[in-house]
Design an enzyme around this catalytic site. Structure first.
Site, PDB file in Angstrom:
ATOM      1  N   LYS A 129       0.861  -1.187   0.000  1.00  0.00           N
ATOM      2  CA  LYS A 129       0.000   0.000   0.000  1.00  0.00           C
ATOM      3  C   LYS A 129       0.889   1.226   0.000  1.00  0.00           C
ATOM      4  O   LYS A 129       2.040   1.172   0.455  1.00  0.00           O
ATOM      5  CB  LYS A 129      -0.882   0.006   1.256  1.00  0.00           C
ATOM      6  CG  LYS A 129      -2.080   0.910   1.165  1.00  0.00           C
ATOM      7  CD  LYS A 129      -3.256   0.251   0.454  1.00  0.00           C
ATOM      8  CE  LYS A 129      -4.389   1.242   0.212  1.00  0.00           C
ATOM      9  NZ  LYS A 129      -5.579   0.594  -0.332  1.00  0.00           N
ATOM     10  N   ASP A 169      -6.999   4.421  -4.636  1.00  0.00           N
ATOM     11  CA  ASP A 169      -7.644   4.330  -3.317  1.00  0.00           C
ATOM     12  C   ASP A 169      -8.259   5.709  -3.071  1.00  0.00           C
ATOM     13  O   ASP A 169      -8.427   6.486  -4.029  1.00  0.00           O
ATOM     14  CB  ASP A 169      -6.625   3.954  -2.220  1.00  0.00           C
ATOM     15  CG  ASP A 169      -7.282   3.614  -0.886  1.00  0.00           C
ATOM     16  OD1 ASP A 169      -7.866   2.524  -0.774  1.00  0.00           O
ATOM     17  OD2 ASP A 169      -7.232   4.435   0.052  1.00  0.00           O
TER      18      ASP A 169
END
Ligand code: NDP
Length: 448
Positions: A129, A169
């Site tokens: 991430k 995201d």
């Protein structure tokens, strides 16, 4: 609830000492360890192989300066992150979050969750991430482009189609992915599938935009079906009005539900006639404005300032699709008191531990994020396959593969919960099923 297993309890203390000031990461590890207690008992070989110690320590953490120049010629600096958490079953894979709240602890919690989520999809993807504390809101396209180019100038040194494949995201949509892809291509002189969520004209997959929200509803429908229910005729509360919320609203409506709320970080709208999604898409996807503007389309709807009261809305099903810890214990109690029997998480970790306790105390159906919202990364995996083949599959083909994956994820969670004597606890099922595949791979690959 304190951990009963001494080995995991001691390890959690070590994790807390090693990662000070990162409450979201500790929250995520605690939840996973709570579910894994029966695994630690039943699988001493995994304890001996050091899998638990290794899985909570990222393989690599990259933090970097992101300098850029705003429209007034002023130099600005943000901080960039990429956490390459675990590559046991495939290249690191996970989104990039652009939001002022981003710091190391948020990216680590998201990267940790991503390991198990990606494993559940059954596709060969490790967990990672990244992101930055940059806020795209209120910035011009030129400013967003200069930020993205600067961000990618450093990130490009660490990623690649067989190493690490980032995606979108919060705050990172098609525009940001396009600018980042362009910069990567320019720097590396390579046209590769190094990012997913790309535009359709340069390697993107049909149905990627819809995938997370549609996947949320496919999983939830399966969970409802297993418990004698369905979306048909149900009243649904959805938070957020971004990518996940919009397509969850679309699919829930197609499946026969009435969605009555949507929100942004300023407040929420309630429309008792059911949300007019065309209006929301116009406001959010085209004009990039606030959800309050919905009143211009539907003056009979009600707008409330602030987010937390959204959970006071009577409903049958709640789909939190905005951000972490948006439902606390008190909000969960209100949901239960008003007749909500199912919470299924579109956002990552939207429920606090106290909220999850309330769900279980009230015997509500609870779909945990890492299973429920895995559809986005699953279709990202399918985008990688199409890029490797240099082919584009049809919308119907991708959508039906997505549906199949979500049905199978529910099956895995259900079966794992039963195998470990925790029937109906899909949180434990998701953590156990997601963990075991990665753990076996880590054990087989030795102490790396
Ligand atoms: P978007 O940026 O498209 O939308 C986010 C939405 O949540 C916006 O409505 C935003 O409001 C709201 N929001 C963000 N932060 C807060 C906050 N602190 N308080 C209240 N509302 C907030 O993001 P996505 O829809 O892509 O992501 C939503 C969630 O889903 C995140 O948890 C993300 O990690 C998760 N997720 C996303 C996937 C994807 O494919 N996109 C895949 C899997 C999970 P505002 O505009 O005011 O900021």
């Amino acid at each position: 609830m304190a951990l009963q297993n001494k080995y995991l309890a001691d390890l959690l203390e070590t994790v807390k000492k090693r990662n000070p000031g990162e409450p979201e990461f500790i929250q995520a590890v605690t939840e996973v360890f709570t579910s894994l207690e029966p695994v630690a008992e039943k699988r001493p070989d995994l304890v001996e192989a050091g899998v638990f110690e290794r899985i909570v320590e990222p393989e690599r953490q990259i933090i970097f300066r992101v300098p850029w120049v705003d429209d007034n010629g002023v130099q600005r600096v943000n901080r960039g992150f990429r956490i390459e958490f675990n590559s046991a079953i495939g290249p690191y894979k996970g989104g990039l979050r652009l939001h002022p709240s981003v710091y190391l602890g948020i990216i680590k919690f998201l990267g940790f969750e991503q390991i198990f989520k990606n494993s559940l999809t059954t596709l060969p993807m490790g967990g990672g991430k990244g992101g930055s504390d940059f806020d795209p809101k209120g910035k011009s396209d030129g400013e967003v482009m200069r930020f993205c180019q600067s961000f990618m100038t450093e990130l490009s040194k660490h990623i690649g189609p067989n190493t690490d494949v980032p995606a979108g995201d919060i705050g990172t949509g098609a525009r940001e992915i396009g600018y980042m892809f362009g910069q990567y291509k320019r720097l590396r002189n390579e046209f590769t599938g190094v990012l997913t969520g790309k535009g359709l004209t340069f390697g993107g997959s049909l149905a990627r935009t819809e995938a997370t929200g549609f996947g949320v509803c496919y999983f939830t429908e399966e969970m409802l079906k297993a418990n004698g229910k369905s979306f048909k005729g149900q009243t649904v509360v959805i938070s957020g009005s971004g990518n996940v919320a919009i397509y969850a609203t679309q699919k829930a409506t197609e499946l026969g539900a009435k969605v009555v709320t949507m929100s942004d970080s300023n407040g929420f709208i309630y429309d008792e006639n059911g949300i007019d999604l065309a209006a929301v898409k116009q406001i959010k996807e085209v004009e990039r404005k606030r959800i309050k503007e919905y009143l211009n389309y539907h003056p009979e709807a009600v707008y409330t300032e602030g987010c937390s009261n959204i959970w006071n809305t009577p409903c049958d099903i709640a789909l939190p699709c905005a951000t972490q810890n948006e439902i606390d214990g008190e909000s969960a109690k209100k949901l239960a008191a008003n007749g909500c029997y199912c919470v299924s998480e579109g956002a990552n970790m939207p429920s606090t531990p106290e909220a999850i306790d309330v769900y279980f105390e009230n015997k509500m159906l609870y779909g945990p994020a890492k299973a429920v919202n895995a559809g986005g990364v699953a279709v990202s995996g399918l985008e990688m396959s199409q890029n490797s083949e240099r082919l584009s599959w049809t919308f119907e083909d991708v959508d039906s593969r997505l549906k199949n994956i979500m049905v199978n994820i529910f099956k895995s969670c259900d079966e794992a919960s039963k195998e470990y004597g925790l029937e109906g606890n899909y949180m434990a099922g998701a953590n156990i099923a997601g963990f075991l595949k990665v753990a076996e791979a880590m054990k087989a690959q030795g102490c790396v």
